[in-house]
Design a protein around this motif. Structure first.
Motif, PDB file in Angstrom:
ATOM      1  N   ARG A  71      -7.087  29.666  67.957  1.00  0.00           N
ATOM      2  CA  ARG A  71      -6.410  28.379  67.744  1.00  0.00           C
ATOM      3  C   ARG A  71      -7.409  27.262  67.413  1.00  0.00           C
ATOM      4  NH1 ARG A  71      -4.960  24.420  66.395  1.00  0.00           N
ATOM      5  NH2 ARG A  71      -3.155  23.143  66.990  1.00  0.00           N
ATOM      6  N   LEU A  72      -8.596  27.312  67.977  1.00  0.00           N
ATOM      7  CA  LEU A  72      -9.572  26.240  67.770  1.00  0.00           C
ATOM      8  C   LEU A  72     -10.226  26.290  66.392  1.00  0.00           C
ATOM      9  CD1 LEU A  72     -11.117  26.281  71.341  1.00  0.00           C
ATOM     10  CD2 LEU A  72     -10.001  24.302  70.278  1.00  0.00           C
ATOM     11  N   ARG A  73     -10.006  27.354  65.628  1.00  0.00           N
ATOM     12  CA  ARG A  73     -10.540  27.430  64.266  1.00  0.00           C
ATOM     13  C   ARG A  73     -10.013  26.298  63.380  1.00  0.00           C
ATOM     14  NH1 ARG A  73     -13.248  32.058  63.017  1.00  0.00           N
ATOM     15  NH2 ARG A  73     -13.076  33.752  64.548  1.00  0.00           N
ATOM     16  N   SER A  74      -8.824  25.807  63.702  1.00  0.00           N
ATOM     17  CA  SER A  74      -8.221  24.756  62.873  1.00  0.00           C
ATOM     18  C   SER A  74      -8.300  23.388  63.537  1.00  0.00           C
ATOM     19  CB  SER A  74      -6.748  25.105  62.584  1.00  0.00           C
ATOM     20  OG  SER A  74      -6.021  25.245  63.791  1.00  0.00           O
ATOM     21  N   ALA A  75      -9.263  23.227  64.472  1.00  0.00           N
ATOM     22  CA  ALA A  75      -9.368  21.966  65.217  1.00  0.00           C
ATOM     23  C   ALA A  75     -10.738  21.320  65.043  1.00  0.00           C
ATOM     24  CB  ALA A  75      -9.071  22.214  66.689  1.00  0.00           C
ATOM     25  N   GLU A  86     -21.295  36.930  74.534  1.00  0.00           N
ATOM     26  CA  GLU A  86     -22.745  36.846  74.713  1.00  0.00           C
ATOM     27  C   GLU A  86     -23.363  35.731  73.899  1.00  0.00           C
ATOM     28  OE1 GLU A  86     -26.718  39.730  74.449  1.00  0.00           O
ATOM     29  OE2 GLU A  86     -24.712  40.551  74.078  1.00  0.00           O
ATOM     30  N   GLU A  87     -22.886  35.532  72.679  1.00  0.00           N
ATOM     31  CA  GLU A  87     -23.474  34.546  71.781  1.00  0.00           C
ATOM     32  C   GLU A  87     -22.439  33.512  71.356  1.00  0.00           C
ATOM     33  OE1 GLU A  87     -26.600  34.573  71.186  1.00  0.00           O
ATOM     34  OE2 GLU A  87     -27.172  36.587  71.859  1.00  0.00           O
ATOM     35  N   VAL A  88     -22.933  32.389  70.833  1.00  0.00           N
ATOM     36  CA  VAL A  88     -22.063  31.372  70.264  1.00  0.00           C
ATOM     37  C   VAL A  88     -21.427  31.898  68.988  1.00  0.00           C
ATOM     38  CG1 VAL A  88     -21.982  29.050  69.275  1.00  0.00           C
ATOM     39  CG2 VAL A  88     -23.469  29.517  71.240  1.00  0.00           C
ATOM     40  N   VAL A  89     -20.156  31.595  68.771  1.00  0.00           N
ATOM     41  CA  VAL A  89     -19.419  32.021  67.581  1.00  0.00           C
ATOM     42  C   VAL A  89     -19.182  30.796  66.694  1.00  0.00           C
ATOM     43  CG1 VAL A  89     -17.257  33.015  66.719  1.00  0.00           C
ATOM     44  CG2 VAL A  89     -18.293  33.894  68.838  1.00  0.00           C
ATOM     45  N   GLU A  90     -19.388  30.955  65.394  1.00  0.00           N
ATOM     46  CA  GLU A  90     -19.078  29.867  64.462  1.00  0.00           C
ATOM     47  C   GLU A  90     -17.636  30.016  64.011  1.00  0.00           C
ATOM     48  OE1 GLU A  90     -21.321  27.471  60.929  1.00  0.00           O
ATOM     49  OE2 GLU A  90     -21.275  29.661  60.711  1.00  0.00           O
ATOM     50  N   LEU A  91     -16.816  29.004  64.300  1.00  0.00           N
ATOM     51  CA  LEU A  91     -15.405  29.046  63.925  1.00  0.00           C
ATOM     52  C   LEU A  91     -15.155  28.384  62.573  1.00  0.00           C
ATOM     53  CD1 LEU A  91     -13.617  28.182  67.322  1.00  0.00           C
ATOM     54  CD2 LEU A  91     -14.196  30.440  66.382  1.00  0.00           C
ATOM     55  N   ASP A  92     -15.727  27.213  62.362  1.00  0.00           N
ATOM     56  CA  ASP A  92     -15.497  26.449  61.138  1.00  0.00           C
ATOM     57  C   ASP A  92     -16.824  25.829  60.708  1.00  0.00           C
ATOM     58  OD1 ASP A  92     -14.827  24.716  59.112  1.00  0.00           O
ATOM     59  OD2 ASP A  92     -13.521  23.433  60.328  1.00  0.00           O
ATOM     60  N   PRO A  93     -17.437  26.317  59.627  1.00  0.00           N
ATOM     61  CA  PRO A  93     -18.739  25.789  59.181  1.00  0.00           C
ATOM     62  C   PRO A  93     -18.731  24.290  58.915  1.00  0.00           C
ATOM     63  CG  PRO A  93     -18.220  27.843  58.048  1.00  0.00           C
ATOM     64  CD  PRO A  93     -16.980  27.442  58.790  1.00  0.00           C
TER      65      PRO A  93
END
Length: 335
Positions: A71-75, A86-93
């Motif tokens: 859901r946070l990909r569009s926020a 384990e690692e940080v994920v990039e949702l929206d460049p």
């Protein structure tokens, strides 16, 4: 959601952070419904693996993490740091923000119907993923938690006080019920896992000994002990009626630097508590000026009413003989 707007009252939420808060509340409302269904919704408390720190993961831990991430990909969230990954994920460049989250705090309580929650922290995104989170906690621009209990509630701050919202079970909207929460200064409660007494440092033992001694002890007052084993539930009680929470470092292997995670738990809770007039430390020093050493770093954590939190820190400055188990006066702290 049955309504287009998951939060009814927006005046206290900065306009640029409203998409994030809407996303968090939408997923929170869905999680609340899932949790209420309990075993009717499947084996939510079933062990499905371990996270990066070796802690057991429940089925609902994973479900919550996936739901928030999607859901946070569009926020406008660029970097997503989850306790379950384990690692940080990039949702929206192109996103402007970095969000750290404990998707389901207290999940060991799922099967026994005790309050659990979601904890989140918001920063301005930097170009480098980890650098967005390994920074002083006072650089947070928003933080809060959602508690799934008899009522589903949201406590949040954006640096101008702490607000409390209640989810209306009919509309599933979060409605502002307290625009300026204040931590009580009068509570005589402390929260700690007393089963670990033998592992604590002498200052922590001395503090608890003096509380337990009651009216006849150095504090000249009777205290009650509380322990829920759910950080969100402990925080909500302290926001509601004051007191002090202690999760100190101790002598057990793996607990030398505390057990709660700085990025996902302590930093956001400290921000919420201090904006409500409370205090949060690592037992000695304030949490908010500190930076995590690594993404999943742990820290001791003490928070609550300022006089009680400050008193805990003062025990670390006492002479060795005054924190001895046999020392019963500690006149400095009487009353």
């Amino acid at each position: 959601m049955q309504n287009e707007t998951p939060i009814r009252d927006l005046a206290h939420i900065p306009a640029r952070l409203r998409p994030i808060m809407a996303a968090l509340c939408e997923v929170g409302a869905e999680l609340s419904h899932t949790i209420q269904r309990g075993p009717l919704g499947g084996a939510l408390g079933a062990e499905v693996g371990v996270n990066t720190d070796g802690d057991g993961q429940k089925a609902l831990d994973v479900m919550a993490d996936e739901a928030f991430g999607a859901r946070l990909r569009s926020a406008s969230v660029r970097w997503y740091a989850s306790e379950e990954q384990e690692e940080v994920v990039e949702l929206d460049p192109e996103g402007a923000f970095a969000l750290a989250i404990d998707p389901l705090d207290g999940s060991s309580n799922i099967d026994v119907n005790v309050s659990i929650g979601t904890i989140f922290s918001i920063y301005e995104a930097k170009d480098e993923a980890n650098a967005s989170f390994l920074r002083p906690a006072q650089e947070q621009i928003g933080a809060g938690y959602i508690i799934y209990g008899p009522q589903t509630m949201l406590a949040t701050t954006f640096g101008k006080g702490t607000q409390l919202y209640l989810m209306d079970p009919d509309s599933r909207q979060f409605v502002l019920v307290n625009p300026a929460v204040k931590v009580s200064q009068s509570s005589q409660e402390f929260a700690i896992n007393a089963s670990n007494y033998r592992h604590w440092s002498k200052p922590v033992r001395a503090y608890i000994d003096d509380c337990i001694a009651g009216e006849e002890g150095p504090r000249a007052s009777n205290f009650n002990m509380r322990w829920v084993a759910s950080l969100v539930a402990e925080t909500h009680r302290i926001l509601s009626r004051g007191g002090v929470f202690l999760y100190p470092a101790d002598a057990r292997k793996g607990y030398e630097h505390g057990r709660l995670r700085m990025v996902y738990e302590c930093a956001p809770i400290a921000f919420v508590i201090e904006q409500a007039g409370g205090l949060a430390t690592d037992a000695q020093d304030p949490i908010l000026p500190q930076s995590a050493r690594e993404l999943h770093a742990r820290t001791p954590f003490v928070f609550g009413s300022p006089d009680k939190v400050s008193r805990v820190a003062a025990y670390y400055d006492l002479p060795e003989q005054e924190v001895s188990a046999l020392f019963g006066k500690r006149g400095l702290f009487r009353a």
